[in-house]
Design a protein around this motif. Structure first.
Motif, PDB file in Angstrom:
ATOM      1  N   TYR A  57     -23.487  -1.292 -24.032  1.00 48.47           N
ATOM      2  CA  TYR A  57     -24.334  -0.542 -24.956  1.00 48.47           C
ATOM      3  C   TYR A  57     -25.449   0.141 -24.161  1.00 48.47           C
ATOM      4  O   TYR A  57     -26.498  -0.441 -23.883  1.00 48.47           O
ATOM      5  N   GLY A  58     -25.200   1.388 -23.783  1.00 45.18           N
ATOM      6  CA  GLY A  58     -26.174   2.106 -22.976  1.00 45.18           C
ATOM      7  C   GLY A  58     -26.117   1.725 -21.515  1.00 45.18           C
ATOM      8  O   GLY A  58     -27.046   2.019 -20.764  1.00 45.18           O
ATOM      9  N   PHE A  59     -25.029   1.060 -21.110  1.00 46.08           N
ATOM     10  CA  PHE A  59     -24.820   0.664 -19.713  1.00 46.08           C
ATOM     11  C   PHE A  59     -26.025  -0.129 -19.179  1.00 46.08           C
ATOM     12  O   PHE A  59     -26.616   0.185 -18.157  1.00 46.08           O
ATOM     13  N   GLY A  60     -26.328  -1.174 -19.932  1.00 47.82           N
ATOM     14  CA  GLY A  60     -27.424  -2.064 -19.579  1.00 47.82           C
ATOM     15  C   GLY A  60     -28.691  -1.812 -20.367  1.00 47.82           C
ATOM     16  O   GLY A  60     -29.559  -2.690 -20.453  1.00 47.82           O
ATOM     17  N   ALA A  61     -28.835  -0.635 -20.955  1.00 47.86           N
ATOM     18  CA  ALA A  61     -30.086  -0.277 -21.628  1.00 47.86           C
ATOM     19  C   ALA A  61     -30.383  -1.170 -22.833  1.00 47.86           C
ATOM     20  O   ALA A  61     -31.524  -1.605 -23.020  1.00 47.86           O
ATOM     21  N   SER A  62     -29.370  -1.457 -23.650  1.00 51.99           N
ATOM     22  CA  SER A  62     -29.600  -2.280 -24.830  1.00 51.99           C
ATOM     23  C   SER A  62     -30.040  -3.685 -24.430  1.00 51.99           C
ATOM     24  O   SER A  62     -31.006  -4.227 -24.985  1.00 51.99           O
ATOM     25  N   GLU A  63     -29.336  -4.291 -23.477  1.00 56.67           N
ATOM     26  CA  GLU A  63     -29.719  -5.635 -23.034  1.00 56.67           C
ATOM     27  C   GLU A  63     -31.145  -5.639 -22.471  1.00 56.67           C
ATOM     28  O   GLU A  63     -31.916  -6.575 -22.722  1.00 56.67           O
ATOM     29  N   GLU A  64     -31.485  -4.622 -21.699  1.00 56.94           N
ATOM     30  CA  GLU A  64     -32.830  -4.577 -21.127  1.00 56.94           C
ATOM     31  C   GLU A  64     -33.892  -4.453 -22.214  1.00 56.94           C
ATOM     32  O   GLU A  64     -34.955  -5.097 -22.136  1.00 56.94           O
ATOM     33  N   LEU A  65     -33.624  -3.644 -23.234  1.00 59.72           N
ATOM     34  CA  LEU A  65     -34.578  -3.513 -24.333  1.00 59.72           C
ATOM     35  C   LEU A  65     -34.711  -4.816 -25.108  1.00 59.72           C
ATOM     36  O   LEU A  65     -35.820  -5.211 -25.482  1.00 59.72           O
ATOM     37  N   VAL A  66     -33.583  -5.486 -25.340  1.00 63.92           N
ATOM     38  CA  VAL A  66     -33.633  -6.776 -26.029  1.00 63.92           C
ATOM     39  C   VAL A  66     -34.437  -7.775 -25.202  1.00 63.92           C
ATOM     40  O   VAL A  66     -35.313  -8.479 -25.727  1.00 63.92           O
ATOM     41  N   GLY A  67     -34.145  -7.853 -23.903  1.00 67.48           N
ATOM     42  CA  GLY A  67     -34.861  -8.780 -23.039  1.00 67.48           C
ATOM     43  C   GLY A  67     -36.352  -8.513 -23.018  1.00 67.48           C
ATOM     44  O   GLY A  67     -37.175  -9.440 -23.086  1.00 67.48           O
ATOM     45  N   LYS A  68     -36.722  -7.235 -22.919  1.00 71.06           N
ATOM     46  CA  LYS A  68     -38.141  -6.870 -22.887  1.00 71.06           C
ATOM     47  C   LYS A  68     -38.826  -7.211 -24.211  1.00 71.06           C
ATOM     48  O   LYS A  68     -39.936  -7.764 -24.228  1.00 71.06           O
ATOM     49  N   ALA A  69     -38.159  -6.874 -25.323  1.00 72.96           N
ATOM     50  CA  ALA A  69     -38.752  -7.138 -26.639  1.00 72.96           C
ATOM     51  C   ALA A  69     -38.947  -8.630 -26.882  1.00 72.96           C
ATOM     52  O   ALA A  69     -39.991  -9.058 -27.382  1.00 72.96           O
ATOM     53  N   VAL A  70     -37.939  -9.421 -26.523  1.00 75.84           N
ATOM     54  CA  VAL A  70     -38.012 -10.865 -26.749  1.00 75.84           C
ATOM     55  C   VAL A  70     -39.101 -11.490 -25.884  1.00 75.84           C
ATOM     56  O   VAL A  70     -39.897 -12.311 -26.346  1.00 75.84           O
TER      57      VAL A  70
END
Length: 330
Positions: A57-70
């Motif tokens: 999902y976005g080539f890593g972008a979604s996971e990074e956003l989730v990680g940052k938000a959490v």
């Protein structure tokens, strides 16, 4: 909020999960980082504790956003992090399946880093890979759990035969498949397997790419690489059939329950199988507001039968979600 034990060992999640494919931007016309973070952080305010993402999902972008938000929100002990593995991509963003042990282990390590966590609550094989023995895939997932890298094992888009083969090596705690009022294909096979094995279902596309939100109109256009430009449901005259069904469902929902079609669609998924979770895609905090209208009411057999009759009456040329399947490696 209704909850569910995902693995039988106390991994408790809400029965609505936040789907974050669109937040990754790819195939959804881009993303707004600040708005995405606010959306993720607002999910627990509505009782939504499961967050579903994936490396692709976005080539890593979604996971990074989730990680940052959490992390920024101090939310790790309040959410269940679910992600996926077994897809690869190249510099030109061409995606293909790869469920080899090497790929799965690498993706798990990359996901742990992006999500800024020391354990993934639920790791799911994103798509079956016909070029890899399913036993190798299952063994890799079992090894990750034994090593404490993941808590629960899931698979996505697997057939009953593939579920059988996988479960001979490792348990399937969760199966994720497309399931909504317009895409009911798993009723004929996968859902029976899930029921028989007491497996949890994560229903993705519960609002069918927004069709069941009640906010679509016939002249709606989708920007850039939005996947709905390739979805045959959004092509006329078929698009008009689905919109007519949504209008009829909205009328039914209001007359019978004082609800809207969006709430009806999610309630339908939850009432079809008591061990299901409906994934709800959102990119703005306000898109989660209707979650509050899903609880404290249910659809009986007669209501569910009438809902399916309405859909089948209006949608005379149905099509499934097959267009989303990624290719195998060349």
């Amino acid at each position: 909020m209704e909850t569910l034990d995902l693995d039988g060992n106390g991994l408790t999640a809400s029965r609505i999960g936040l789907g974050t494919w669109a937040i990754g931007g790819w195939m959804w016309g881009g993303t707004d980082e600040a708005e995405s973070i606010r959306t993720i952080q607002s999910a627990p305010d509505h009782g939504v504790t499961l967050i579903d993402t994936a490396p692709v999902y976005g080539f890593g972008a979604s996971e990074e956003l989730v990680g940052k938000a959490v992390k920024q929100g101090g939310m790790r002990d309040r959410v269940v992090l679910a992600t996926k593995c077994a897809l690869e991509w190249d510099a030109k963003e061409r995606v293909a399946r790869n469920a080899s042990r090497k790929r799965i282990v690498k993706e798990a390590e990359d996901s742990l880093r992006r999500l800024q966590t020391d354990v993934i609550d639920l790791l799911q094989v994103h798509w079956p890979d016909p070029q890899v023995d399913v036993r190798e895939t299952a063994e890799a997932m079992a090894e990750l759990r034994e090593a404490g890298k993941i808590r629960a094992i899931g698979v996505s888009n697997f057939s009953p035969e593939q579920l059988d083969a996988f479960s001979e090596i490792a348990p399937v705690d969760v199966a994720q498949n497309p399931y909504n009022l317009f895409e009911r294909q798993i009723d004929a096979d996968v859902l029976s397997w899930i029921r028989e094995h007491d497996t949890r279902l994560l229903a993705y596309g519960a609002l069918c790419r927004g069709l069941l939100s009640g906010r679509m109109h016939a002249d709606r256009e989708f920007p850039g690489d939005d996947l709905r430009n390739a979805d045959p449901k959004f092509e006329q005259p078929r698009f008009g059939q689905y919109l007519a069904a949504v209008d009829a469902l909205e009328t039914f929902a209001q007359e019978q329950f004082g609800k809207h079609v969006l709430e009806l669609a999610i309630r339908w998924v939850l009432d079809q199988y008591p061990r299901s979770v409906a994934l709800w895609g959102a990119r703005q905090p306000t898109q989660l507001d209707p979650v509050d209208g899903v609880w404290d009411w249910h659809l009986d057999d007669d209501a569910r039968g009438e809902i399916e009759r309405i859909v089948d009456t209006h949608v005379t040329d149905p099509v499934g979600p097959e267009f989303m399947a990624p290719p195998t490696r060349g």
